[in-house]
Design an enzyme around this catalytic site. Structure first.
Site, PDB file in Angstrom:
ATOM      1  N   GLU A 158      15.082  61.695  28.447  1.00 49.37           N
ATOM      2  CA  GLU A 158      14.212  60.563  28.106  1.00 49.37           C
ATOM      3  C   GLU A 158      13.532  60.736  26.750  1.00 49.37           C
ATOM      4  O   GLU A 158      13.361  59.763  26.006  1.00 49.37           O
ATOM      5  CB  GLU A 158      13.158  60.400  29.199  1.00 49.37           C
ATOM      6  CG  GLU A 158      12.223  59.229  29.030  1.00 49.37           C
ATOM      7  CD  GLU A 158      11.267  59.087  30.201  1.00 49.37           C
ATOM      8  OE1 GLU A 158      10.127  58.670  29.961  1.00 49.37           O
ATOM      9  OE2 GLU A 158      11.670  59.410  31.338  1.00 49.37           O
ATOM     10  N   ASP A 159      13.166  61.970  26.399  1.00 50.27           N
ATOM     11  CA  ASP A 159      12.277  62.175  25.259  1.00 50.27           C
ATOM     12  C   ASP A 159      12.831  63.042  24.134  1.00 50.27           C
ATOM     13  O   ASP A 159      12.106  63.326  23.171  1.00 50.27           O
ATOM     14  CB  ASP A 159      10.962  62.807  25.747  1.00 50.27           C
ATOM     15  CG  ASP A 159      10.167  61.864  26.629  1.00 50.27           C
ATOM     16  OD1 ASP A 159      10.302  60.641  26.466  1.00 50.27           O
ATOM     17  OD2 ASP A 159       9.410  62.347  27.489  1.00 50.27           O
TER      18      ASP A 159
END
Length: 201
Positions: free
Chosen positions: A74-75
């Site tokens: 996600e990051d």
């Protein structure tokens, strides 16, 4: 990130390296330079806390490894294919169930997470709960320091955060045998009550 993946591909092909050490090192490198929203501490401290919660509660290495890795897709620049190649399909699926689709609006993303928390396996519930336990503990600590100004650090303020945390926490307790629920689920529930319920009484 390419250099990191090449190193771990070499490991995966035959050199002996514990799965937790691989996951920890990959997460530490992938999150390098990222900071926590309020404290400014290295982001890796969060994923290390999540992994520690799961390990201390007796979950298998695959779940603990997913604790280290739960935010990398996600990051960071780490991809699904990277996780699959290095750690296998089981850990990839655990990580994916804790990965939000950033193309969706915040409310849609959080509603999807609540649904996952209600319907997913016990291991996925535990991963979500450990993540939110560490987040909620940070929120409690900073609420003591800043009071209600803490909600100004978020794009969605108190009301939306209260909705999300309360709905998510209750979803985690659904479809689970009460005798199997780890202590940290109850600590999360207590944190959420302390953060959000007293103000509404």
């Amino acid at each position: 990130m390419i250099k990191i993946i090449l190193v771990y591909n070499k490991v995966a092909r035959g050199e002996d390296m514990e799965i937790l050490l691989k996951a920890r090192d990959l997460a530490k490198n992938a999150h390098n330079g990222q900071k926590r929203k309020i404290s400014g501490k290295p982001y890796f401290t969060h994923v290390e806390n999540v992994a520690a919660i799961l390990k201390q509660s007796g979950f298998p290495d695959s779940v603990v490894a997913a604790g280290y890795l739960h935010d990398v897709i996600e990051d960071t620049d780490v991809s699904q294919e990277d996780i699959r190649e290095i750690f296998g399909e089981e850990i990839l699926q655990l990580v994916l169930h804790n990965t939000e689709n950033k193309d969706l609006e915040w409310e849609q993303r959080k509603q999807a997470t609540i649904l996952k928390a209600q319907e997913s396996s016990f291991e996925i519930k535990a991963l979500i709960a450990a993540d939110k336990l560490d987040n909620s503990q940070d929120l409690l600590n900073f609420h003591q320091k800043y009071g209600d100004k803490v909600w100004e650090f978020f794009n969605r303020g108190y009301e939306k955060q209260a909705w999300y945390y309360k709905e998510l926490t209750e979803a985690l307790f659904k479809n689970v045998n009460e005798t199997e629920i780890p202590d940290f689920f109850h600590i999360l529930r207590s944190n959420v009550e302390n953060l959000f319920c007293q103000k509404e009484m």
